[in-house]
Design an enzyme around this catalytic site. Structure first.
Site, short mmCIF file in Angstrom:
data_model
loop_
_atom_site.label_atom_id
_atom_site.label_comp_id
_atom_site.label_asym_id
_atom_site.label_seq_id
_atom_site.Cartn_x
_atom_site.Cartn_y
_atom_site.Cartn_z
N GLU A 63 -5.27 1.44 2.50
CA GLU A 63 -5.26 0.40 3.22
C GLU A 63 -5.55 0.95 4.68
O GLU A 63 -6.05 0.03 5.46
CB GLU A 63 -3.48 -0.17 3.12
CG GLU A 63 -3.61 -1.57 3.69
CD GLU A 63 -3.11 -1.64 5.32
OE1 GLU A 63 -3.42 -2.83 5.93
OE2 GLU A 63 -2.88 -0.44 5.80
N HIS A 82 0.83 -1.29 0.03
CA HIS A 82 -0.12 0.03 0.06
C HIS A 82 0.84 1.28 -0.09
O HIS A 82 1.89 1.58 0.54
CB HIS A 82 -0.95 -0.03 0.88
CG HIS A 82 -0.63 0.15 2.60
ND1 HIS A 82 -0.31 1.14 3.23
CD2 HIS A 82 -0.17 -1.03 3.38
CE1 HIS A 82 -0.04 0.84 4.46
NE2 HIS A 82 0.14 -0.49 4.65
N HIS A 120 3.17 2.84 13.21
CA HIS A 120 2.19 3.88 13.22
C HIS A 120 2.96 5.14 14.03
O HIS A 120 2.13 6.03 14.29
CB HIS A 120 0.65 3.69 13.69
CG HIS A 120 0.09 2.92 12.73
ND1 HIS A 120 -1.28 2.58 12.69
CD2 HIS A 120 0.53 2.22 11.57
CE1 HIS A 120 -1.63 1.79 11.55
NE2 HIS A 120 -0.62 1.60 10.72
CO CO Z 1 -0.54 0.54 8.93
ZN ZN Z 2 0.68 -1.25 6.50
#
Ligand code: CO
Ligand code: ZN
Length: 333
Positions: free
Chosen positions: A196, A65, A305
């Site tokens: 995604e 992604h 993240h």
């Molecule tokens: Co992610």
């Molecule tokens: Zn990912």
């Protein structure tokens, strides 16, 4: 690959706004592809055809992604402070104190309402972005503007750190795999997907369009190799991970077996992956149309993240090796 990774991770691309990333990938893949198209959701679909003498080529879709997590402005107050909400899994703890950049180039820092509220939970609805404005009229951000973390790429030996290693490291691996495959008996689709992070949305549309027989998602996976982390076996630097399970997908055993036998034959290090949180585009590919035999190759990544996601260079190189070995031979199932 490091130069490419630096360029990819320093490019702006929160979910739904993958255009700049797509442009960069397109420049790399155009000379390597037989056919390139962009679908309505913005997925970049790169086709590498089977060698002319290939019998019954298998249609295989690989997916990484392009998008990254981000935020979206939801309200501007009288003094020009920007309230925002998450785009994908943007966690409060990783967001406070971060620098963000909006799509128009405006940068801001993330502040918190009152520091005495800083204890356990750091909800992002108690945060705001300060872009240096003094009143609403001179705030250069409008409601609906997207932003993403602003952070430069850096190297600490073999450990590479940047925002959006999730999943630009997967994007880099797919580009380098396409470059490494000289000829293939398979009908290959390298798909660079959109959205995604907001629920594997692009991959579903792309898989419907490509209609593959086999799917492989290439994405990052969390590790269990830091102090007091969740008990998981995946570690940085120990090789690409062969996914068995995440909360969204059970890998097809035939694809798992294909990955492991190829790695063992080619003496490429690999790890077994059971991930306790998160999922990938693989989930969407597996349940598209009448179903697709699907697995996933994962790149171990710490601090997923956050604005400082960390991967190991050797894992990237071995991921390229493993995918190249898998895709260069005819598939027997
Ligand atoms: Co992610
Ligand atoms: Zn990912």
């Amino acid at each position: 690959m490091k130069q490419l990774l630096k360029a990819l991770t320093e490019t702006f691309g929160p979910s739904g706004h993958e255009g700049e990333v797509r442009k960069l990938i397109l420049k790399e893949v155009k000379p390597l592809a037989d056919e390139v198209r962009v679908d309505a959701l913005g997925n970049l679909i790169v086709h590498k055809k089977p060698a002319a003498n290939s019998k019954n080529p298998k249609r295989i879709m690989l997916a990484a992604h392009m998008d990254e997590i981000g935020v979206i402005a939801s309200h501007i107050d009288k003094k020009g402070f920007v309230r925002f909400t998450n785009v994908g899994g943007t966690f409060g703890k990783y967001t406070l104190g971060a620098r963000v950049r909006f799509m128009n180039g405006v940068t801001g820092v993330v502040g918190y309402d009152r520091m005495e509220q800083v204890d356990n939970a750091l909800p992002i609805n108690k945060m705001y972005i300060d872009v240096g404005a003094t009143k609403k009229e001179d705030c250069p951000v409008k409601v609906g503007d997207f932003a993403a973390f602003e952070r430069t790429y850096m190297e600490m030996g073999d450990r590479l750190v940047a925002k959006s290693m999730d999943d630009r490291s997967g994007v880099a691996v797919l580009i380098e795999t396409l470059r490494a495959i000289k000829s293939t008996p398979n009908d290959l689709y390298f798909v660079f997907t959109t959205q995604e992070e907001v629920g594997t949305r692009g991959a579903g549309a792309a898989a419907y369009g490509v209609d593959p027989e086999i799917g492989i998602a290439v994405d990052v996976t969390a590790t269990g190799d830091t102090p007091a982390s969740l008990k998981m076996v995946m570690e940085l630097g120990k090789g690409p991970c062969v996914k068995f399970r995440d909360p969204g997908m059970l890998s097809d055993p035939r694809v798992v077996d294909w990955m492991i036998t190829t790695a063992e034959k080619a003496k490429i290090p690999y790890q077994r992956e059971v991930l306790l949180m998160g999922t990938t585009d693989g989930r969407e590919i597996q349940i598209s149309r009448a179903g697709v035999m699907t697995g996933a190759l994962s790149i171990p990544c710490r601090y997923v993240h956050s604005a400082s996601e960390m991967v190991d260079y050797n894992d990237l190189k071995n991921s390229v090796k493993l995918l190249t070995a898998m895709l260069s031979k005819a598939v027997s199932f």
